[in-house]
Scaffold this active site. Structure first.
Site, PDB file in Angstrom:
ATOM      1  N   HIS A 155      -4.917  68.939 -15.269  1.00 20.73           N
ATOM      2  CA  HIS A 155      -4.516  68.129 -16.408  1.00 20.73           C
ATOM      3  C   HIS A 155      -3.225  68.725 -16.977  1.00 20.73           C
ATOM      4  CE1 HIS A 155      -8.930  66.563 -16.786  1.00 20.73           C
ATOM      5  NE2 HIS A 155      -8.319  66.173 -15.686  1.00 20.73           N
TER       6      HIS A 155
ATOM      7  N   HIS B 239     -11.363  56.990 -13.525  1.00 18.00           N
ATOM      8  CA  HIS B 239     -11.436  57.617 -14.845  1.00 18.00           C
ATOM      9  C   HIS B 239     -10.481  56.875 -15.773  1.00 18.00           C
ATOM     10  CE1 HIS B 239     -10.388  61.395 -17.473  1.00 18.00           C
ATOM     11  NE2 HIS B 239     -11.075  60.482 -18.145  1.00 18.00           N
TER      12      HIS B 239
ATOM     13  N   HIS C  12      -6.499  57.256 -15.348  1.00 16.56           N
ATOM     14  CA  HIS C  12      -6.093  58.655 -15.296  1.00 16.56           C
ATOM     15  C   HIS C  12      -6.111  59.144 -13.858  1.00 16.56           C
ATOM     16  CE1 HIS C  12      -6.835  63.056 -15.485  1.00 16.56           C
ATOM     17  NE2 HIS C  12      -5.892  62.981 -16.386  1.00 16.56           N
ATOM     18  N   HIS C  13      -7.191  58.846 -13.134  1.00 19.50           N
ATOM     19  CA  HIS C  13      -7.207  59.128 -11.703  1.00 19.50           C
ATOM     20  C   HIS C  13      -8.266  58.275 -11.018  1.00 19.50           C
ATOM     21  CE1 HIS C  13     -10.366  62.161 -12.894  1.00 19.50           C
ATOM     22  NE2 HIS C  13     -10.916  61.716 -11.780  1.00 19.50           N
TER      23      HIS C  13
ATOM     24  N   GLN D 194     -14.381  55.482  -7.693  1.00 19.87           N
ATOM     25  CA  GLN D 194     -14.544  56.019  -9.048  1.00 19.87           C
ATOM     26  C   GLN D 194     -13.188  56.005  -9.748  1.00 19.87           C
ATOM     27  OE1 GLN D 194     -14.569  60.318  -9.994  1.00 19.87           O
ATOM     28  NE2 GLN D 194     -16.658  60.003 -10.734  1.00 19.87           N
TER      29      GLN D 194
ATOM     30  N   MET E  58      -8.894  70.718 -15.186  1.00 18.34           N
ATOM     31  CA  MET E  58      -9.429  70.741 -13.823  1.00 18.34           C
ATOM     32  C   MET E  58      -8.480  71.555 -12.957  1.00 18.34           C
ATOM     33  SD  MET E  58     -10.918  66.946 -12.942  1.00 18.34           S
ATOM     34  CE  MET E  58     -12.382  66.319 -13.772  1.00 18.34           C
TER      35      MET E  58
ATOM     36  N   HIS F  43      -4.360  68.751  -8.280  1.00 15.46           N
ATOM     37  CA  HIS F  43      -4.778  68.047  -9.495  1.00 15.46           C
ATOM     38  C   HIS F  43      -5.142  69.035 -10.588  1.00 15.46           C
ATOM     39  CE1 HIS F  43      -6.393  64.968 -12.120  1.00 15.46           C
ATOM     40  NE2 HIS F  43      -7.513  65.662 -12.238  1.00 15.46           N
TER      41      HIS F  43
END
Length: 336
Positions: free
Chosen positions: A215, A146, A68-69, A144, A288, A213
């Protein structure tokens, strides 16, 4: 945990960009298993403390069908000593039966790079780089990712980013400040999620790229530098984009330097057509509101301030901000 010496395990090619020799480091997830939906996983590398390095570019190795990111954090200390851990920022108290749980950074958290929606590679301007290593507070990089969906038991993932870096000293250091909000979007309503912070540090930053960013509910995200003059506020548009497009770093609309006393401000316009409230949160069912500003400083260090967050609606709006804004560009900030 087996930390990697940044200059030792370079597993790509040597090339030449501008006048600098540039190496590439393959920073990839070590064949992880996303064993449940909405999982955040982190993996670190340790930067050699003996030398300075300057990151000058990022080449993503991921697709939006898998990730997703992605975020690349710079840390003074990583969240844990594990080679991989569960690191959802808003799930830090959650128990995971596959991975230990911790935040991306234990100390000194800052964002260096972000990617989503099949965004392409990013190359920094000439003579600009992110300083890491010996003379930097960034002693570790933490990747990181997601993962929205659970993987089959026989499938593993090594998504990540190819980091381009050089040992050549650069007079222009890059930095990122993330503007974002908390809050909630009521059902069947268009809502503005806004934040603003006054630059308190005696530094001059030169914006060169921005990234938005959200959703699914975001329709426009805009960022501004506001100069509060006696004759009225001057709102300088840094950048504006539809967050449903590839969430890459785009060139800024205005490269005018931002100075001490100026205000950085961002707005996300959200259209909630659902019959229920949607809150800011970590999963794809949440929302977000983020505006990333990438900048450089000349013969100086980047801002100590890395984040600018507000409580968001219904508690915070530009119209109620302590800066007492006027001339707020309501239409311009919300339309593309």
């Amino acid at each position: 945990m087996n930390y990697l010496g940044f200059p030792i395990l370079v597993c790509a090619y040597l090339t030449s960009v501008s006048t600098h020799e540039v190496d590439t480091y393959d920073f990839l997830m070590p064949n992880v298993w996303p064993h449940r939906d909405e999982l955040y996983l982190c993996s670190p590398i340790r930067i050699s403390p003996r030398n300075n390095y300057y990151i000058v570019g990022f080449q993503p190795n991921a697709t939006m069908h898998t990730a997703h990111h992605m975020l690349l954090y710079g840390c003074s200390e990583p969240g844990t000593d594990d080679p991989v851990w569960s690191c959802g920022e808003m799930q830090s108290n959650e128990v995971d039966d596959q991975y230990n749980t911790a935040s991306p950074c234990r100390e000194g958290s800052q964002i260096v790079y972000a990617w989503a929606r099949d965004a392409p590679s990013l190359e920094l301007p000439k003579d600009v780089g992110f300083l890491i290593g010996k003379d930097s507070s960034i002693k570790y990089l933490v990747l990181q990712i997601h993962y929205m969906h659970k993987f089959p038991e026989n499938k593993r993932d090594n998504s990540g980013v190819f980091i381009k870096y050089t040992k050549e000293p650069m007079r222009r250091q890059a930095g990122v400040i993330l503007l974002g909000t908390g809050g909630a979007i009521p059902p069947n309503k268009v809502e503005h999620m806004e934040t603003a912070c006054t630059m308190r540090e005696d530094k001059v930053i030169h914006p060169f790229a921005f990234r938005t960013h959200t959703h699914a509910l975001g329709t426009a995200v805009s960022g501004y530098a506001v100069r509060q003059e006696p004759s009225g506020d001057v709102w300088q548009l840094i950048g504006k984009k539809n967050p449903q497009l590839p969430q890459m770093f785009y060139p800024v609309a205005d490269t005018t330097p931002v100075r001490q006393g100026d205000v950085l401000a961002a707005r996300c316009t959200m259209n909630n057509t659902n019959s229920f409230t949607v809150k800011i949160g970590a999963t794809n069912k949440d929302e977000m509101c983020n505006f990333y500003l990438m900048y450089w400083v000349e013969n100086s260090s980047p801002l100590d301030q890395k984040y600018c967050f507000s409580a968001g609606p219904p508690y915070y709006y530009w119209s109620r901000a302590p800066q007492n804004f006027n001339r707020i560009p309501d239409l311009e900030a919300s339309t593309l």
